[in-house]
Design a protein around this motif. Sequence first.
Motif, PDB file in Angstrom:
ATOM      1  N   TRP A  35       0.728  -1.379   0.078  1.00 55.31           N
ATOM      2  CA  TRP A  35       0.113  -0.068  -0.013  1.00 55.31           C
ATOM      3  C   TRP A  35       0.808   1.207   0.154  1.00 55.31           C
ATOM      4  O   TRP A  35       0.517   2.222  -0.638  1.00 55.31           O
ATOM      5  CB  TRP A  35      -0.984  -0.001   1.275  1.00 55.31           C
ATOM      6  CG  TRP A  35      -2.159  -0.808   0.673  1.00 55.31           C
ATOM      7  CD1 TRP A  35      -2.194  -2.060   1.689  1.00 55.31           C
ATOM      8  CD2 TRP A  35      -2.983  -0.919  -0.091  1.00 55.31           C
ATOM      9  NE1 TRP A  35      -3.371  -2.587   1.222  1.00 55.31           N
ATOM     10  CE2 TRP A  35      -3.773  -1.962  -0.083  1.00 55.31           C
ATOM     11  CE3 TRP A  35      -3.189   0.006  -1.189  1.00 55.31           C
ATOM     12  CZ2 TRP A  35      -4.943  -2.389  -0.768  1.00 55.31           C
ATOM     13  CZ3 TRP A  35      -4.417  -0.309  -1.873  1.00 55.31           C
ATOM     14  CH2 TRP A  35      -5.422  -1.359  -1.887  1.00 55.31           C
ATOM     15  N   GLY A  36       2.102   1.264   0.688  1.00 55.70           N
ATOM     16  CA  GLY A  36       3.000   2.274   0.557  1.00 55.70           C
ATOM     17  C   GLY A  36       3.346   2.594  -0.843  1.00 55.70           C
ATOM     18  O   GLY A  36       3.293   3.566  -1.386  1.00 55.70           O
ATOM     19  N   MET A  37       3.730   1.190  -1.579  1.00 52.38           N
ATOM     20  CA  MET A  37       4.410   1.572  -2.916  1.00 52.38           C
ATOM     21  C   MET A  37       3.161   2.163  -3.984  1.00 52.38           C
ATOM     22  O   MET A  37       3.250   2.835  -4.715  1.00 52.38           O
ATOM     23  CB  MET A  37       4.828   0.239  -3.498  1.00 52.38           C
ATOM     24  CG  MET A  37       6.286   0.157  -2.926  1.00 52.38           C
ATOM     25  SD  MET A  37       6.794  -1.466  -3.316  1.00 52.38           S
ATOM     26  CE  MET A  37       6.776  -1.573  -5.107  1.00 52.38           C
ATOM     27  N   TRP A  38       1.873   1.679  -3.567  1.00 53.32           N
ATOM     28  CA  TRP A  38       0.658   1.828  -4.477  1.00 53.32           C
ATOM     29  C   TRP A  38       0.392   3.580  -4.140  1.00 53.32           C
ATOM     30  O   TRP A  38       0.172   4.171  -5.075  1.00 53.32           O
ATOM     31  CB  TRP A  38      -0.434   1.114  -4.018  1.00 53.32           C
ATOM     32  CG  TRP A  38      -1.532   1.288  -4.646  1.00 53.32           C
ATOM     33  CD1 TRP A  38      -1.924   0.490  -5.772  1.00 53.32           C
ATOM     34  CD2 TRP A  38      -2.828   2.097  -4.528  1.00 53.32           C
ATOM     35  NE1 TRP A  38      -3.100   0.847  -6.373  1.00 53.32           N
ATOM     36  CE2 TRP A  38      -3.767   1.689  -5.753  1.00 53.32           C
ATOM     37  CE3 TRP A  38      -2.932   3.175  -3.804  1.00 53.32           C
ATOM     38  CZ2 TRP A  38      -4.831   2.630  -5.725  1.00 53.32           C
ATOM     39  CZ3 TRP A  38      -4.227   3.639  -3.971  1.00 53.32           C
ATOM     40  CH2 TRP A  38      -5.099   3.636  -4.863  1.00 53.32           C
ATOM     41  N   LEU A  39       0.408   3.939  -2.915  1.00 50.44           N
ATOM     42  CA  LEU A  39       0.166   5.287  -2.776  1.00 50.44           C
ATOM     43  C   LEU A  39       1.182   6.191  -3.374  1.00 50.44           C
ATOM     44  O   LEU A  39       0.892   7.375  -3.749  1.00 50.44           O
ATOM     45  CB  LEU A  39       0.234   5.730  -1.180  1.00 50.44           C
ATOM     46  CG  LEU A  39      -1.115   5.186  -0.622  1.00 50.44           C
ATOM     47  CD1 LEU A  39      -1.339   5.246   0.908  1.00 50.44           C
ATOM     48  CD2 LEU A  39      -2.431   5.811  -1.097  1.00 50.44           C
ATOM     49  N   GLY A  40       2.593   5.663  -3.245  1.00 50.35           N
ATOM     50  CA  GLY A  40       3.728   6.371  -4.033  1.00 50.35           C
ATOM     51  C   GLY A  40       3.541   6.620  -5.204  1.00 50.35           C
ATOM     52  O   GLY A  40       3.599   7.781  -5.878  1.00 50.35           O
ATOM     53  N   PHE A  41       2.996   5.535  -6.103  1.00 49.34           N
ATOM     54  CA  PHE A  41       2.626   5.503  -7.353  1.00 49.34           C
ATOM     55  C   PHE A  41       1.422   6.495  -7.634  1.00 49.34           C
ATOM     56  O   PHE A  41       1.584   7.106  -8.745  1.00 49.34           O
ATOM     57  CB  PHE A  41       2.246   3.966  -8.101  1.00 49.34           C
ATOM     58  CG  PHE A  41       1.994   4.073  -9.381  1.00 49.34           C
ATOM     59  CD1 PHE A  41       3.082   4.369 -10.372  1.00 49.34           C
ATOM     60  CD2 PHE A  41       0.771   3.836  -9.919  1.00 49.34           C
ATOM     61  CE1 PHE A  41       2.863   3.991 -11.645  1.00 49.34           C
ATOM     62  CE2 PHE A  41       0.493   3.657 -11.319  1.00 49.34           C
ATOM     63  CZ  PHE A  41       1.709   4.089 -12.430  1.00 49.34           C
ATOM     64  N   VAL A  43       0.685   9.180  -5.974  1.00 52.38           N
ATOM     65  CA  VAL A  43       1.192  10.532  -5.924  1.00 52.38           C
ATOM     66  C   VAL A  43       1.946  10.955  -7.126  1.00 52.38           C
ATOM     67  O   VAL A  43       1.700  12.070  -7.898  1.00 52.38           O
ATOM     68  CB  VAL A  43       2.233  10.792  -4.660  1.00 52.38           C
ATOM     69  CG1 VAL A  43       2.903  11.874  -4.973  1.00 52.38           C
ATOM     70  CG2 VAL A  43       1.342  10.505  -3.726  1.00 52.38           C
ATOM     71  N   LEU A  44       2.856  10.061  -7.753  1.00 53.84           N
ATOM     72  CA  LEU A  44       3.376  10.254  -9.054  1.00 53.84           C
ATOM     73  C   LEU A  44       2.515  10.510 -10.406  1.00 53.84           C
ATOM     74  O   LEU A  44       2.505  11.481 -10.989  1.00 53.84           O
ATOM     75  CB  LEU A  44       4.459   9.150  -9.497  1.00 53.84           C
ATOM     76  CG  LEU A  44       5.514   9.002  -8.668  1.00 53.84           C
ATOM     77  CD1 LEU A  44       6.135   7.595  -8.975  1.00 53.84           C
ATOM     78  CD2 LEU A  44       6.446  10.152  -8.831  1.00 53.84           C
TER      79      LEU A  44
END
Length: 73
Positions: A35-41, A43-44
């Motif tokens: 979920w951290g990587m998903w939220l980072g993506f 944001v990008l």
Amino acid sequence: MRHYAILRLLLAGFFLYIAWPVIPSAITQEAVLFWGMWLGFLVLVVGSNFATLLQMTEPPVMEQERTETRQRA
């Protein structure tokens, strides 16, 4: 082509709306990482579409309007 950027922002918002109730239930380390990587993506994606809307970057090649110029021989 601003409408493509707006549609992508709406789609990203819809995905966030669907995912938001599931994110707090992440217990394991792998789920938190996902979920951290998903939220980072996310944001990008949102940032790049806002940059396109504000004309800070060139739109993708598929969305650039062609201007036909003729050269005289």
